[in-house]
Structures are given as C-alpha cells and as structure tokens.
Design a protein around this motif. Sequence first.
Motif, mmCIF file in Angstrom:
data_model
loop_
_atom_site.group_PDB
_atom_site.id
_atom_site.type_symbol
_atom_site.label_atom_id
_atom_site.label_comp_id
_atom_site.label_asym_id
_atom_site.label_seq_id
_atom_site.Cartn_x
_atom_site.Cartn_y
_atom_site.Cartn_z
ATOM 1 N N VAL A 95 0.868 -1.181 0.000
ATOM 2 C CA VAL A 95 0.000 0.000 0.000
ATOM 3 C C VAL A 95 0.902 1.226 0.000
ATOM 4 N N MET A 96 0.541 2.232 -0.831
ATOM 5 C CA MET A 96 1.329 3.468 -0.859
ATOM 6 C C MET A 96 0.456 4.624 -0.412
ATOM 7 N N LEU A 97 0.954 5.356 0.583
ATOM 8 C CA LEU A 97 0.209 6.512 1.092
ATOM 9 C C LEU A 97 0.740 7.775 0.438
ATOM 10 N N ASP A 98 -0.180 8.608 0.030
ATOM 11 C CA ASP A 98 0.214 9.896 -0.543
ATOM 12 C C ASP A 98 0.604 10.851 0.575
ATOM 13 N N LEU A 99 1.657 11.604 0.379
ATOM 14 C CA LEU A 99 2.131 12.556 1.392
ATOM 15 C C LEU A 99 2.242 13.926 0.740
ATOM 16 N N LEU A 115 -4.247 8.149 6.278
ATOM 17 C CA LEU A 115 -4.016 7.256 7.421
ATOM 18 C C LEU A 115 -5.237 6.359 7.634
ATOM 19 N N LEU A 116 -6.415 6.915 7.429
ATOM 20 C CA LEU A 116 -7.643 6.101 7.558
ATOM 21 C C LEU A 116 -7.650 5.004 6.499
ATOM 22 N N ARG A 117 -7.176 5.355 5.288
ATOM 23 C CA ARG A 117 -7.102 4.351 4.222
ATOM 24 C C ARG A 117 -6.154 3.226 4.637
ATOM 25 N N LEU A 132 -9.735 2.585 16.607
ATOM 26 C CA LEU A 132 -9.050 3.844 16.921
ATOM 27 C C LEU A 132 -8.495 3.778 18.340
ATOM 28 N N LYS A 133 -9.183 3.019 19.199
ATOM 29 C CA LYS A 133 -8.730 2.876 20.601
ATOM 30 C C LYS A 133 -7.373 2.158 20.620
ATOM 31 N N SER A 134 -7.242 1.093 19.805
ATOM 32 C CA SER A 134 -5.948 0.367 19.800
ATOM 33 C C SER A 134 -4.861 1.253 19.190
ATOM 34 N N ILE A 135 -5.224 2.100 18.232
ATOM 35 C CA ILE A 135 -4.225 3.020 17.661
ATOM 36 C C ILE A 135 -3.782 4.014 18.738
ATOM 37 N N THR A 246 -1.378 13.222 21.341
ATOM 38 C CA THR A 246 -2.448 12.281 21.719
ATOM 39 C C THR A 246 -3.697 13.063 22.071
ATOM 40 N N GLY A 247 -4.791 12.365 22.167
ATOM 41 C CA GLY A 247 -6.076 12.991 22.504
ATOM 42 C C GLY A 247 -7.086 11.879 22.511
ATOM 43 N N GLY A 248 -8.352 12.189 22.265
ATOM 44 C CA GLY A 248 -9.371 11.135 22.253
ATOM 45 C C GLY A 248 -9.181 10.240 21.028
ATOM 46 N N PRO A 249 -9.552 8.961 21.109
ATOM 47 C CA PRO A 249 -9.419 8.052 19.951
ATOM 48 C C PRO A 249 -10.070 8.626 18.694
ATOM 49 N N GLU A 250 -11.171 9.388 18.842
ATOM 50 C CA GLU A 250 -11.878 9.882 17.661
ATOM 51 C C GLU A 250 -10.948 10.743 16.808
ATOM 52 N N GLU A 251 -10.075 11.527 17.474
ATOM 53 C CA GLU A 251 -9.235 12.502 16.758
ATOM 54 C C GLU A 251 -7.843 11.963 16.466
ATOM 55 N N ILE A 252 -7.599 10.706 16.857
ATOM 56 C CA ILE A 252 -6.218 10.222 16.860
ATOM 57 C C ILE A 252 -5.558 10.296 15.476
ATOM 58 N N LEU A 253 -6.295 10.049 14.400
ATOM 59 C CA LEU A 253 -5.667 10.073 13.069
ATOM 60 C C LEU A 253 -5.303 11.497 12.675
ATOM 61 N N LYS A 254 -6.130 12.462 13.066
ATOM 62 C CA LYS A 254 -5.818 13.877 12.751
ATOM 63 C C LYS A 254 -4.574 14.301 13.525
ATOM 64 N N TYR A 255 -4.537 13.932 14.797
ATOM 65 C CA TYR A 255 -3.363 14.272 15.613
ATOM 66 C C TYR A 255 -2.116 13.628 15.024
ATOM 67 N N MET A 256 -2.254 12.356 14.605
ATOM 68 C CA MET A 256 -1.073 11.651 14.091
ATOM 69 C C MET A 256 -0.597 12.296 12.790
ATOM 70 N N ALA A 257 -1.543 12.647 11.924
ATOM 71 C CA ALA A 257 -1.166 13.294 10.647
ATOM 72 C C ALA A 257 -0.416 14.590 10.943
#
Length: 350
Positions: A95-99, A115-117, A132-135, A246-257
């Motif tokens: 899998v290739m992620l666009d950056l 990241l969601l993909r 998202l919790k495990s992430i 870090t923050g709530g699991p809901e926002e974790i992908l935005k924070y990580m990005a």
Amino acid sequence: MNKNKMIGFTCAYTPKAIIHAAGYTPYRILPIGNALDLAGHILHENLCSHIKRVLDRALQNDIPELAGLVFINSCDSMRRLADAWKKVRPDHKIVMLDLPAFKNELSISYFAEELLRLVNTLSEWSGDAVSLKSINNSVKLYNELESILDRLHVRMQSGMLKGGSEKFQTLCNLASTQPLQQTIKLLKTLVTEPEFETPAKDGVPVFLFGNVLPDPDAYSLFEKCGARIVDDDFCTGSRLFKPLQTGGPEEILKYMAKSLFLNTPCARTFDPLEPGKIARDIINRAKACSAKGVIAYTLKFCDPYLDRLPMVRSILQDASIPFLMLEGDCTQGSIGQQQTRIEAFIEMLR
Ligand code: SF4
C-alpha cells in the motif's frame, strides 16, 4: 493475530503506530548490509542509493518474511522503488500513502484521510478490524519509546552515553526493526544504567544532518576524524522517533497526521510561506548544541536535499557558521573516501 509478522517500511513519515495497532511489527528496511549492487538492472542509475540498496536487499532475499509493505509517496525515487518492488516481489502486499509536499491545514486533513485508508487496508490484510482505541494505545507506547530514546540522545549529546553516537544509531536501528514492547524493555534497562563519570569531551563539537545514514560505523568514522557529534538529524536516526500528539481516539488520526507532518521535516516537505525554514532550523539546532560547525551528509541524486542545500549553505555563510557538504551512497566507503576533507574541516574548526 499476527504478532510475529512484520510489515516493511522505508520512510520516517510512516505511521508505525497504526501498523503496530494492527498487530504487526513495523520493520524499517534499512539501506545497510552486504547485498550486491543489483538494483541498477531494474532502476535508473540516477536514483538515490537509499532506494537502490533497499531494493538490493529484496532482490537477494536479505529481508525477513514480510506480511506486506507500507510505502510513502515521499519523492519520485520512492515511487520508483514501489513500482520496482511490485515486479521483484509480487508475493508482497503493498500500500502506498500519498504525502502532501506543502505544510498546511489542508495537507494535514488530506494525510489524515490517507491514514484512515491505511487503517482499512491493514484491517483487510489482518482480517481484524483495527480500532481507533488500539491506535491510541499504540501511540502511547511509541511516545514511551520516543521519550526513552530522547533521554539516551541527550546523554549522547552530553558525551555521557557509552559508545556515543555509534551506539545511539545502533539503538535507532534496533528500535525501527524489532518488536516495540521488547525494544522498550531493553532501552529501559539501558537508561537506568549509570552514566559516564566524566563526559567524553574530546573532539570538536559538530552538528551532523542529512537524509539517510543508518550505518553506526559511519558515526565512529566522523569521530575518528576528530569530530564530536553533539546533535544529528537523519530520517534513519532521531528524526524517526518524534512524539505523537495524543487525545481522544476519535481525533487520533488527525493528531497523528499533524505530528508526523509537522515534526522535524525532511527536505521533501516544503513550507512555501517559509522557504528558508530548513536552514534556520539547522542554525538553531547547531547553536543549541554549541556546535562549532555543521556537516551535511546527503545521498547522490536525492533531489529534495540537493534542491535545498544551496540555500542552507548561503544562510549558514551569512550566519558565519562553517559548513561542510558531503555526498555519499549510504556506504561506509563513501564517507571513508572523504576522510581527508572531514579532517581538514575539523582542523579548521579547532
Ligand atoms: S528523500 Fe531523498 S534519500 Fe529519501 S528516498 Fe527520496 S531521494 Fe532518496
């Protein structure tokens, strides 16, 4: 679960915490080892040796069993590597992620989508939905790893780490290829070991930066030339382990990005509003560690760095900070050939 299975990666922007949350071990395929130089049969010669040496390892099966690979679309060379990999290792899932290239809010939202993909792709590969919790939990573990490595890096900078920069690079290689919890356990024992009585102060303090330099012997060669590496910035070193918001699991992908994108950037990430930022960051790091000079080690044909270095050189000149630029091919030999230049530069700084 896939605890023993590894997912290969090749770029510091790779979201290792998502791979870990999916139950895999992130394995950085480092451009080191004794694989023969065969990639030139498949890839054009004027591509960087980072990707060619990584492909050499695939061609000669000098990599562990992989459940798949996550590539980051960081530059043209990396895209070529992914294309070639499909040919030489058709058995591997890829899998290739666009950056995005530019740093702004839009890029961060776009990268969060990427990241969601990846989350959905790894859920498919593993057959288990990645929550998202495990992430969020994996992010906390990676932050624990980062904080221990940061303490060891500070020890290295102050000359208090046994084995110095060579040792620190060895630990970075280990942390980017071995299971996370196992690495945290090992590093915790190291960080509790007593520091040196007296800090190693021999050698001229220099700040060393560039793109790829995973070979621990390369660091000891710089020190044999009379340098003392008081800080460094490579995508195979301390830049690979930066704290993730870090923050709530809901926002974790935005924070990580955001964290991945805004942490110490590679030259391929550009801020059109601040074109000289990479040079100013280098000056600030060099001043912060009281370096007497700055050495750049970059790979031949690495367009992103070759594009930025002329500006880095002129801004360092304006700041009267001595600068030495070295080009190499990830091998110890390519640095060895420039030993005289390094020694002369260090002599000039005394
Ligand atoms: S950023 Fe430079 S070193 Fe990294 S893969 Fe691209 S060309 Fe190679």
